[in-house]
Write a protein that holds these residues in place. Sequence first.
Motif, mmCIF file in Angstrom:
data_model
loop_
_atom_site.group_PDB
_atom_site.id
_atom_site.type_symbol
_atom_site.label_atom_id
_atom_site.label_comp_id
_atom_site.label_asym_id
_atom_site.label_seq_id
_atom_site.Cartn_x
_atom_site.Cartn_y
_atom_site.Cartn_z
ATOM 1 N N HIS A 50 0.814 -1.213 0.000
ATOM 2 C CA HIS A 50 0.000 0.000 0.000
ATOM 3 C C HIS A 50 0.850 1.267 0.000
ATOM 4 C CE1 HIS A 50 0.905 -0.732 4.257
ATOM 5 N NE2 HIS A 50 0.748 0.555 4.443
ATOM 6 N N LEU A 51 2.092 1.165 0.466
ATOM 7 C CA LEU A 51 2.967 2.339 0.481
ATOM 8 C C LEU A 51 3.302 2.819 -0.927
ATOM 9 C CD1 LEU A 51 5.442 1.229 3.296
ATOM 10 C CD2 LEU A 51 3.475 2.764 3.507
ATOM 11 N N LEU A 52 3.306 1.895 -1.884
ATOM 12 C CA LEU A 52 3.610 2.239 -3.276
ATOM 13 C C LEU A 52 2.351 2.475 -4.108
ATOM 14 C CD1 LEU A 52 6.495 -0.316 -3.985
ATOM 15 C CD2 LEU A 52 6.701 2.102 -3.410
ATOM 16 N N GLU A 256 17.432 -10.800 -14.460
ATOM 17 C CA GLU A 256 18.518 -10.589 -13.511
ATOM 18 C C GLU A 256 18.657 -9.080 -13.348
ATOM 19 O OE1 GLU A 256 22.112 -12.633 -14.497
ATOM 20 O OE2 GLU A 256 21.077 -14.521 -14.980
ATOM 21 N N LEU A 257 18.270 -8.597 -12.190
ATOM 22 C CA LEU A 257 18.255 -7.159 -11.935
ATOM 23 C C LEU A 257 19.523 -6.731 -11.205
ATOM 24 C CD1 LEU A 257 14.580 -6.827 -10.618
ATOM 25 C CD2 LEU A 257 15.386 -6.678 -12.990
ATOM 26 N N PRO A 258 20.219 -5.731 -11.685
ATOM 27 C CA PRO A 258 21.411 -5.244 -10.984
ATOM 28 C C PRO A 258 21.016 -4.403 -9.761
ATOM 29 C CG PRO A 258 20.993 -3.873 -12.887
ATOM 30 C CD PRO A 258 19.976 -4.994 -12.954
ATOM 31 N N PHE A 259 21.944 -4.263 -8.837
ATOM 32 C CA PHE A 259 21.716 -3.360 -7.712
ATOM 33 C C PHE A 259 21.619 -1.936 -8.246
ATOM 34 C CE2 PHE A 259 23.419 -0.285 -4.713
ATOM 35 C CZ PHE A 259 22.571 -0.487 -3.630
ATOM 36 N N SER A 260 20.648 -1.172 -7.713
ATOM 37 C CA SER A 260 20.489 0.200 -8.188
ATOM 38 C C SER A 260 19.838 1.059 -7.108
ATOM 39 C CB SER A 260 19.621 0.235 -9.448
ATOM 40 O OG SER A 260 19.332 1.573 -9.820
ATOM 41 N N PRO A 261 20.356 2.273 -6.882
ATOM 42 C CA PRO A 261 19.709 3.230 -5.969
ATOM 43 C C PRO A 261 18.332 3.669 -6.466
ATOM 44 C CG PRO A 261 21.984 3.881 -6.423
ATOM 45 C CD PRO A 261 21.634 2.794 -7.398
ATOM 46 N N ASP A 262 18.018 3.357 -7.744
ATOM 47 C CA ASP A 262 16.714 3.734 -8.291
ATOM 48 C C ASP A 262 15.567 3.086 -7.514
ATOM 49 O OD1 ASP A 262 18.060 5.169 -10.188
ATOM 50 O OD2 ASP A 262 17.784 3.694 -11.803
ATOM 51 N N VAL A 263 15.826 1.924 -6.918
ATOM 52 C CA VAL A 263 14.774 1.242 -6.153
ATOM 53 C C VAL A 263 14.356 2.106 -4.969
ATOM 54 C CG1 VAL A 263 14.199 -0.817 -4.837
ATOM 55 C CG2 VAL A 263 15.630 -1.014 -6.872
ATOM 56 N N MET A 264 15.327 2.615 -4.228
ATOM 57 C CA MET A 264 15.029 3.460 -3.077
ATOM 58 C C MET A 264 14.397 4.776 -3.511
ATOM 59 S SD MET A 264 14.948 3.625 0.140
ATOM 60 C CE MET A 264 15.971 2.206 0.561
ATOM 61 N N ARG A 265 14.874 5.331 -4.626
ATOM 62 C CA ARG A 265 14.292 6.593 -5.104
ATOM 63 C C ARG A 265 12.817 6.398 -5.458
ATOM 64 N NH1 ARG A 265 19.165 6.696 -8.451
ATOM 65 N NH2 ARG A 265 20.772 7.917 -7.386
ATOM 66 N N MET A 267 10.806 4.135 -4.172
ATOM 67 C CA MET A 267 10.074 3.960 -2.913
ATOM 68 C C MET A 267 9.755 5.302 -2.275
ATOM 69 S SD MET A 267 11.928 0.853 -0.912
ATOM 70 C CE MET A 267 11.985 -0.823 -1.560
ATOM 71 N N ILE A 268 10.749 6.179 -2.206
ATOM 72 C CA ILE A 268 10.562 7.494 -1.587
ATOM 73 C C ILE A 268 9.502 8.294 -2.335
ATOM 74 C CG2 ILE A 268 11.692 9.703 -1.105
ATOM 75 C CD1 ILE A 268 14.286 8.072 -0.632
ATOM 76 N N ALA A 269 9.471 8.139 -3.662
ATOM 77 C CA ALA A 269 8.488 8.851 -4.480
ATOM 78 C C ALA A 269 7.125 8.182 -4.468
ATOM 79 C CB ALA A 269 9.000 8.961 -5.918
ATOM 80 N N GLU A 275 7.280 3.025 -13.357
ATOM 81 C CA GLU A 275 6.736 4.369 -13.567
ATOM 82 C C GLU A 275 7.859 5.409 -13.639
ATOM 83 O OE1 GLU A 275 2.584 4.966 -11.473
ATOM 84 O OE2 GLU A 275 3.964 4.024 -10.046
ATOM 85 N N THR A 276 9.091 4.967 -13.522
ATOM 86 C CA THR A 276 10.241 5.869 -13.539
ATOM 87 C C THR A 276 11.052 5.650 -14.816
ATOM 88 O OG1 THR A 276 11.825 4.367 -12.456
ATOM 89 C CG2 THR A 276 10.320 5.596 -11.027
ATOM 90 N N GLU A 277 12.111 6.437 -14.951
ATOM 91 C CA GLU A 277 13.004 6.323 -16.109
ATOM 92 C C GLU A 277 14.174 5.375 -15.839
ATOM 93 O OE1 GLU A 277 12.339 7.691 -19.037
ATOM 94 O OE2 GLU A 277 10.490 8.468 -18.151
ATOM 95 N N SER A 278 14.110 4.613 -14.774
ATOM 96 C CA SER A 278 15.202 3.713 -14.414
ATOM 97 C C SER A 278 15.421 2.643 -15.485
ATOM 98 C CB SER A 278 14.897 3.030 -13.075
ATOM 99 O OG SER A 278 15.825 1.995 -12.815
ATOM 100 N N PRO A 279 16.675 2.264 -15.738
ATOM 101 C CA PRO A 279 16.938 1.141 -16.652
ATOM 102 C C PRO A 279 16.296 -0.170 -16.170
ATOM 103 C CG PRO A 279 18.948 2.399 -16.240
ATOM 104 C CD PRO A 279 17.915 2.923 -15.287
#
Length: 306
Positions: A50-52, A256-265, A267-269, A275-279
């Motif tokens: 529900h947070l997302l 196979e998903l690489p580690f990325s700070p985009d996941v946290m970004r 979540m915060i949004a 829904e983002t421009e992340s690879p």
Amino acid sequence: MREIVVISGKGGTGKTSVCAALAHLASVGARKTGRGAVICDLDVDAPDLHLLLSPVPRRREAFISGNEAVIDPERCTRCGTCAGLCRFGAVRHEDDAFAIDPLRCEGCGVCVRLCPAGAIAFPERECGEWYISDTRFGPMAHALLNPGQENSGRLVSLLKQQARELARETAAETILCDGSPGVGCPVISSLSGATLAVAVVEPTPSGVHDFGRVAALCDHFRIPVTLIINKADLNPAETARIRALAAERGRTVAAELPFSPDVMRAMIAGKALTETESPLAGLLAGAWNIIDELAARAATPAAPNL
């Protein structure tokens, strides 16, 4: 109708982030086909989908399960029979009075039946709440179990029943579930009637071990499993090991998903990764195409041998 359950052998693998992305992709596909998806958060002990998705409840119901003993102080004779009978230490004796600790009471009813004064009531126990909500990705069934309450498997079964009714009402072709981590009772209930399990795995020794347990559980119930390896680039050796185990068992690695700070970004949004421009969005879109195809194949009855 297909039921896809996103699971993981352990917590913290990124299961909910993956599920939110798949829910978004399913809703995008629904605009083309006209047959959407129903979303279901089955992690009732610690829900966070529900947070997302920011659901807006349109129905709210109490979850009633089991009973709880309650002592009437006016009828109680202070004989102490209940305290002597209770195996769970749920009867407190304070200030020359007896009372039931609701967090310790297991609802067995022994004290109720054997109280000489008949001073113990046995009302039904309210263990939490469940909801039917609307989200930007479609209708959602979700719940929250009260702290310390049990019967999470029963609540999961109730949510799956509500999700199936929602799917029939909306002519949805897919139920997408965010399952609980591990292999316990709520996970078993989550997998009941599932068409396909999507296991989110981390490339660590504990991640591989716990995936083996949840995969064995799926095998027991004859539910096909596909994998998404998250943070795959952090431990190439373990990733290769998971890939080899999957090939050995005939299981598909959807991504196979690489580690990325985009996941946290994301979540915060309060957004799904897709829904983002992340690879990562493109990798998850490719994974959804594979998962959707596998689920459709698994839901199609096999032709009889003639």
